[in-house]
Design a protein around this motif. Structure first.
Motif, PDB file in Angstrom:
ATOM      1  N   ASN A  59       1.371  -1.569  -0.121  1.00  0.00           N
ATOM      2  CA  ASN A  59      -0.228   0.050  -0.034  1.00  0.00           C
ATOM      3  C   ASN A  59       1.117   1.308   0.009  1.00  0.00           C
ATOM      4  N   ARG A  60       0.872   2.291  -1.279  1.00  0.00           N
ATOM      5  CA  ARG A  60       1.497   3.107  -1.709  1.00  0.00           C
ATOM      6  C   ARG A  60       1.094   4.815  -0.899  1.00  0.00           C
ATOM      7  N   GLU A  61      -0.019   4.201  -0.121  1.00  0.00           N
ATOM      8  CA  GLU A  61      -1.284   5.140   0.702  1.00  0.00           C
ATOM      9  C   GLU A  61      -1.035   5.659   1.732  1.00  0.00           C
ATOM     10  N   LYS A  62      -1.407   4.717   1.736  1.00  0.00           N
ATOM     11  CA  LYS A  62      -1.665   4.656   3.054  1.00  0.00           C
ATOM     12  C   LYS A  62      -0.233   3.447   4.204  1.00  0.00           C
ATOM     13  N   GLU A  63       0.562   3.706   4.713  1.00  0.00           N
ATOM     14  CA  GLU A  63       1.522   2.267   5.095  1.00  0.00           C
ATOM     15  C   GLU A  63       0.701   1.331   5.716  1.00  0.00           C
ATOM     16  N   GLU A 175       6.441  10.400  -2.255  1.00  0.00           N
ATOM     17  CA  GLU A 175       5.427  11.349  -1.955  1.00  0.00           C
ATOM     18  C   GLU A 175       5.630  12.129  -3.508  1.00  0.00           C
ATOM     19  N   LYS A 242       3.055  13.742  -6.374  1.00  0.00           N
ATOM     20  CA  LYS A 242       2.230  12.786  -6.897  1.00  0.00           C
ATOM     21  C   LYS A 242       1.265  13.850  -7.001  1.00  0.00           C
ATOM     22  N   SER A 244      -3.006  12.672  -9.677  1.00  0.00           N
ATOM     23  CA  SER A 244      -3.420  12.838 -10.342  1.00  0.00           C
ATOM     24  C   SER A 244      -4.352  12.456 -10.942  1.00  0.00           C
ATOM     25  N   ASN A 274      -1.935   7.284 -13.104  1.00  0.00           N
ATOM     26  CA  ASN A 274      -2.724   6.573 -12.393  1.00  0.00           C
ATOM     27  C   ASN A 274      -2.132   5.767 -11.565  1.00  0.00           C
TER      28      ASN A 274
END
Length: 277
Positions: A59-63, A175, A242, A244, A274
């Motif tokens: 998960n790159r958005e939320k560790e 980020e 970062k 999208s 994305n």
């Protein structure tokens, strides 16, 4: 092997005390039929494989504490994982048709060091510092690694009068988005660079359709040339915060020749932005 050595030097910069003695790396087996789960003592901040036939997703958005490994048939490679606290873990990865183990619970003791290099001797502790600052130094090393890495996100290319502009890779790390760009001069004239910029275009709906362009300012540029001589190929990297885009928008990479007319606009679909590597 080359990828393993470079990745280890690049991210580990690591505890020199541990580098004094050889480290034997454990082997993790994976295939393309099942997910092999790796659970770490701290959330994963970054994970890199040395070969394209191995894929490590997290998960790159939320560790989170776990990542999934898959593999295609091919030569063995390596996996490097950095936790949120800077702890570095390194493994040999191999393809295996039949798997005996699907879950790995990795203890802190398996860390090979920390990405923050500290040298200890009998009298004092010396912290390794760079004149340019840690952030810029990281950008430089990671950009250099991406240029050497033979990985592509897809066929994104534009030609005009012997000049070939292409996006070789788009990579998300921390980020930032890293755009690996290639400029190839197949003409008999040198190409003097006026500018190279990235924008996001939005199609305006209605009877009078138009395009609205928003310039994206890089936070770091690596190996940007002023000139591409005849029969030369140059690779460079733009680092951007970062972002999208929706399916009615697209990114545009634009290159302009100084005192010339060879101008290229390379359109990049939202799906590449994305879904970076």
């Amino acid at each position: 092997m080359k990828n393993y050595i470079f990745i280890s030097i690049f991210l580990c910069g690591t505890a020199f005390a541990k580098a004094q003695t050889p480290i034997t790396l454990d082997t993790i087996y994976a295939n393309d039929q099942k997910n092999v789960a790796l659970f770490f003592p701290e959330p994963i901040r970054q994970g890199i494989t040395g070969s394209d036939n191995f894929v490590f997703t997290y998960n790159r958005e939320k560790e989170q504490y776990f990542g999934l490994l898959q593999a295609k048939p091919g030569m063995e490679s390596n996996l490097l994982v950095v936790n949120r606290n800077g702890a570095v873990f390194s493994y040999i990865v191999r393809y295996k048709k039949q798997l005996d183990r699907l879950n790995y619970f990795i203890p802190k003791s398996k860390s090979i060091g920390n990405e923050k290099p500290i040298v200890a001797d009998s009298t004092k502790v010396v912290v390794f510092k760079k004149e340019l600052g840690n952030e810029v130094y990281y950008y430089q090393k990671f950009c250099s690694y991406l240029i050497d890495r033979k990985q592509r996100i897809g066929r994104i290319k534009k030609r005009n009068e012997g000049i070939v502009l292409s996006i070789e890779n788009i990579v998300f790390d921390k980020e930032e988005l890293y755009f690996v760009i290639q400029i190839e001069n197949k003409s008999t004239l040198d190409y003097d660079l006026n500018f190279l910029k990235l924008s996001v275009e939005t199609r305006q709906k209605g009877k009078k359709k138009s395009l609205q362009s928003l310039y994206q300012e890089p936070i770091f540029k690596y190996n940007l040339p002023t000139k591409v001589v005849e029969n030369e190929t140059v690779k460079l990297v733009y680092v951007l915060p970062k972002f999208s885009i929706s399916n009615d928008r697209r990114a545009v990479l634009e290159i302009n020749e100084k005192n010339g007319e060879r101008h290229l606009k390379l359109k990049i679909s939202h799906r590449f932005i994305n879904n970076p590597n």
